[in-house]
Scaffold this motif. Structure first.
Motif, mmCIF file in Angstrom:
data_model
loop_
_atom_site.group_PDB
_atom_site.id
_atom_site.type_symbol
_atom_site.label_atom_id
_atom_site.label_comp_id
_atom_site.label_asym_id
_atom_site.label_seq_id
_atom_site.Cartn_x
_atom_site.Cartn_y
_atom_site.Cartn_z
ATOM 1 N N GLY A 6 -26.990 -32.610 77.390
ATOM 2 C CA GLY A 6 -27.259 -32.882 78.787
ATOM 3 C C GLY A 6 -28.274 -32.141 79.202
ATOM 4 O O GLY A 6 -28.939 -32.740 80.028
ATOM 5 N N SER A 7 -28.377 -30.743 78.791
ATOM 6 C CA SER A 7 -29.499 -29.968 79.718
ATOM 7 C C SER A 7 -30.871 -30.389 79.093
ATOM 8 O O SER A 7 -31.842 -30.360 79.996
ATOM 9 C CB SER A 7 -29.077 -28.537 79.466
ATOM 10 N N ARG A 8 -30.865 -30.650 77.919
ATOM 11 C CA ARG A 8 -31.921 -31.110 77.194
ATOM 12 C C ARG A 8 -32.568 -32.551 78.100
ATOM 13 O O ARG A 8 -33.789 -32.542 78.310
ATOM 14 C CB ARG A 8 -31.909 -31.271 75.845
ATOM 15 N N SER A 60 -19.761 -47.209 78.615
ATOM 16 C CA SER A 60 -18.735 -46.236 79.081
ATOM 17 C C SER A 60 -18.658 -46.494 80.589
ATOM 18 O O SER A 60 -19.365 -47.200 81.272
ATOM 19 C CB SER A 60 -19.057 -44.784 78.678
ATOM 20 N N ASP A 61 -17.422 -45.824 81.129
ATOM 21 C CA ASP A 61 -17.648 -45.989 82.680
ATOM 22 C C ASP A 61 -18.410 -45.042 83.084
ATOM 23 O O ASP A 61 -18.358 -43.754 83.244
ATOM 24 C CB ASP A 61 -15.995 -45.467 83.031
ATOM 25 N N LEU A 62 -19.698 -45.654 83.614
ATOM 26 C CA LEU A 62 -20.738 -44.737 84.025
ATOM 27 C C LEU A 62 -20.510 -43.889 85.339
ATOM 28 O O LEU A 62 -21.269 -42.830 85.332
ATOM 29 C CB LEU A 62 -22.013 -45.990 84.511
ATOM 30 N N ARG A 63 -19.687 -44.373 86.318
ATOM 31 C CA ARG A 63 -19.230 -43.729 87.264
ATOM 32 C C ARG A 63 -18.630 -42.278 86.767
ATOM 33 O O ARG A 63 -19.011 -40.920 87.499
ATOM 34 C CB ARG A 63 -18.394 -44.237 88.415
ATOM 35 N N HIS A 64 -17.857 -42.424 86.017
ATOM 36 C CA HIS A 64 -16.867 -41.416 85.429
ATOM 37 C C HIS A 64 -18.062 -40.345 84.673
ATOM 38 O O HIS A 64 -17.946 -39.154 84.934
ATOM 39 C CB HIS A 64 -15.847 -41.630 84.645
ATOM 40 N N LEU A 65 -18.922 -41.005 83.859
ATOM 41 C CA LEU A 65 -19.800 -40.280 83.136
ATOM 42 C C LEU A 65 -20.760 -39.486 83.937
ATOM 43 O O LEU A 65 -20.954 -38.429 83.796
ATOM 44 C CB LEU A 65 -20.535 -41.191 82.112
ATOM 45 N N GLU A 66 -21.356 -39.966 84.982
ATOM 46 C CA GLU A 66 -22.045 -39.489 86.128
ATOM 47 C C GLU A 66 -21.569 -38.044 86.700
ATOM 48 O O GLU A 66 -22.042 -36.973 86.702
ATOM 49 C CB GLU A 66 -22.641 -40.439 87.117
ATOM 50 N N ASN A 67 -20.242 -38.243 87.283
ATOM 51 C CA ASN A 67 -19.667 -37.230 87.895
ATOM 52 C C ASN A 67 -19.404 -36.046 86.651
ATOM 53 O O ASN A 67 -19.592 -34.875 87.021
ATOM 54 C CB ASN A 67 -18.175 -37.784 88.218
ATOM 55 N N ARG A 68 -18.933 -36.478 85.575
ATOM 56 C CA ARG A 68 -18.670 -35.376 84.706
ATOM 57 C C ARG A 68 -20.201 -34.631 84.106
ATOM 58 O O ARG A 68 -20.163 -33.223 83.999
ATOM 59 C CB ARG A 68 -18.047 -36.178 83.190
ATOM 60 N N LEU A 69 -21.013 -35.290 83.946
ATOM 61 C CA LEU A 69 -22.289 -34.759 83.703
ATOM 62 C C LEU A 69 -22.899 -33.868 84.834
ATOM 63 O O LEU A 69 -23.408 -32.786 84.590
ATOM 64 C CB LEU A 69 -23.397 -35.583 83.267
ATOM 65 N N ARG A 70 -22.827 -34.378 86.125
ATOM 66 C CA ARG A 70 -23.045 -33.664 87.284
ATOM 67 C C ARG A 70 -22.108 -32.208 87.390
ATOM 68 O O ARG A 70 -22.992 -31.259 87.501
ATOM 69 C CB ARG A 70 -23.017 -34.370 88.630
ATOM 70 N N THR A 71 -21.135 -32.390 87.089
ATOM 71 C CA THR A 71 -20.241 -31.013 86.901
ATOM 72 C C THR A 71 -20.789 -30.241 86.124
ATOM 73 O O THR A 71 -20.738 -28.890 86.376
ATOM 74 C CB THR A 71 -18.581 -31.440 86.935
ATOM 75 N N GLU A 72 -21.013 -30.721 84.552
ATOM 76 C CA GLU A 72 -21.622 -29.822 83.624
ATOM 77 C C GLU A 72 -22.985 -29.222 84.060
ATOM 78 O O GLU A 72 -23.043 -27.990 83.881
ATOM 79 C CB GLU A 72 -21.602 -30.516 82.448
ATOM 80 N N GLU A 73 -23.730 -29.906 84.825
ATOM 81 C CA GLU A 73 -25.045 -29.358 85.186
ATOM 82 C C GLU A 73 -24.635 -28.094 86.294
ATOM 83 O O GLU A 73 -25.398 -27.230 86.330
ATOM 84 C CB GLU A 73 -25.971 -30.737 85.581
ATOM 85 N N GLU A 74 -23.911 -28.421 87.302
ATOM 86 C CA GLU A 74 -23.530 -27.403 88.325
ATOM 87 C C GLU A 74 -23.256 -26.195 87.552
ATOM 88 O O GLU A 74 -23.502 -25.142 88.120
ATOM 89 C CB GLU A 74 -22.740 -28.212 89.381
ATOM 90 N N ARG A 75 -22.227 -26.513 86.825
ATOM 91 C CA ARG A 75 -21.636 -25.266 86.167
ATOM 92 C C ARG A 75 -22.651 -24.334 85.481
ATOM 93 O O ARG A 75 -22.753 -23.312 85.281
ATOM 94 C CB ARG A 75 -20.577 -25.935 85.147
ATOM 95 N N GLY A 76 -23.320 -25.251 84.759
ATOM 96 C CA GLY A 76 -24.719 -24.462 83.918
ATOM 97 C C GLY A 76 -25.512 -23.682 84.898
ATOM 98 O O GLY A 76 -26.096 -22.626 84.697
ATOM 99 N N ILE A 77 -25.946 -24.318 86.123
ATOM 100 C CA ILE A 77 -26.700 -23.770 87.009
ATOM 101 C C ILE A 77 -25.852 -22.645 87.526
ATOM 102 O O ILE A 77 -26.444 -21.474 87.871
ATOM 103 C CB ILE A 77 -26.838 -24.783 88.220
ATOM 104 N N ALA A 78 -24.645 -22.507 87.965
ATOM 105 C CA ALA A 78 -24.011 -21.533 88.417
ATOM 106 C C ALA A 78 -23.928 -20.367 87.504
ATOM 107 O O ALA A 78 -24.041 -19.106 87.514
ATOM 108 C CB ALA A 78 -22.442 -21.800 88.879
#
Length: 330
Positions: A6-8, A60-78
């Motif tokens: 995802g980060s890539r 896949s469920d795109l809304r669910h996927l987007e939310n999950r990836l955004r959470t992962e990215e925000e966690r990575g930024i933190a």
């Protein structure tokens, strides 16, 4: 796809290849086979997920996927910000250890430590105290300083102090300068910026902490390293040579006159063909002081070269003001 994947993609703007993008409509209408060109890219991004019954890949469920990836990215930024903070602390600590571990150089991290070090050094003074103080001083400190300075002067300790030119307009510094000058202290001022320092007998010095700009007023270095002390003494002497003596007010030529006794003597020697270096030696002045006098003359006369300045002096009426009776100038 793991977090690394995802980060890539995040670093490349979350773009799809043309082949993968062409398969998206097929996902919307049904399913794709993993062997199709571009399918693996959609699978890695979790846009296409495997149907356990058919074995094909569906949207896949795109809304669910987007939310999950955004959470992962925000966690990575933190996580990165936390790591960056730790990195700053780590190297700040290393720099502090390095600064404290140099023989003959001690970092004083609080103003009270610096004040205590200055007091201790002054009490041990035997020959001279040189101070360059570019900061304003409050009246209470100046009064206490005057009493201490007078006691040191009476004990035979030479004192030289440099203040900024602005000090001439402040009552506290003016009174202090008048008082200590009456007891033999030498006080000068500078218009340009200069380095804050205290030197005692050439054996110990305290200088401002210039690791930041402007320097930190609450920290300082105590120097006893011989090489550094020699350098600091040279720096002070250069500042002293460029400073103007304080005799209660700025030294100026008489009203309407361009030259002073000293600058007239320099001009006289220039007209004789002496070099600036020879003038410096003959008048027992530093070369920087002679250059400073020349610069002032340039500003007052509008000249820009020594030749022009010499011609101005040769034809100036002021020249006659300095002629001695037994050696008239022609």
């Amino acid at each position: 796809m793991d977090k690394q994947d995802g980060s890539r993609h995040a670093h490349t703007g979350w773009s799809l290849s043309p082949e993968a993008e062409a398969l998206v409509p097929h996902l919307l209408r049904g399913a794709i086979h993993p062997s199709e060109v571009g399918a693996q890219e959609l699978i890695d991004l979790r846009i296409a997920v495997r149907d356990p019954v058919s074995g094909h890949y569906v949207l896949s469920d795109l809304r669910h996927l987007e939310n999950r990836l955004r959470t992962e990215e925000e966690r990575g930024i933190a996580d990165h910000l936390h790591a960056l903070t730790g990195l700053n602390r780590f190297f700040g600590r290393l720099a502090r250890i390095a600064a404290e571990d140099v023989p003959g150089i001690t970092l004083l991290t609080h103003r009270r430590e610096a004040n205590a070090a200055i007091t201790q050094a002054l009490e041990g003074a035997r020959h001279y105290i040189w101070t360059a103080q570019p900061l304003d001083r409050n009246t209470v400190d100046l009064q206490a300083s005057a009493e201490r300075d007078i006691a040191l002067l009476r004990g035979g300790i030479q004192q030289r102090t440099i203040y900024p030119d602005s000090a001439r307009g402040r009552l506290g510094e003016r009174e202090w300068a008048r008082t200590v000058s009456e007891h033999g202290a030498e006080v000068r001022t500078m218009a340009a910026d200069f380095i804050r320092m205290v030197i005692i007998d050439g054996s110990v010095a305290l200088v401002s902490d210039y690791r930041s700009t402007p320097p930190d007023r609450n920290t300082a270095y105590r120097i006893s390293h011989p090489g550094m002390l020699a350098f600091i003494n040279v720096v002070f002497q250069q500042q002293w040579d460029f400073a103007t003596p304080w005799l209660g007010e700025a030294i100026r030529p008489p009203r309407g006159r361009i030259t002073t006794d000293r600058s007239a003597e320099i001009l006289r020697r220039l007209l004789e063909g002496q070099t600036l270096k020879a003038i410096s030696a003959a008048m027992d002045l530093s070369l920087s002081t002679v250059n400073k006098e020349i610069k002032v003359l340039y500003e007052r006369t509008g000249c820009s070269t020594l030749f022009e300045l010499g011609f101005w002096w040769a034809t100036s009426e002021e020249r006659g003001l300095y002629a001695s009776p037994d050696s008239p100038e022609s």
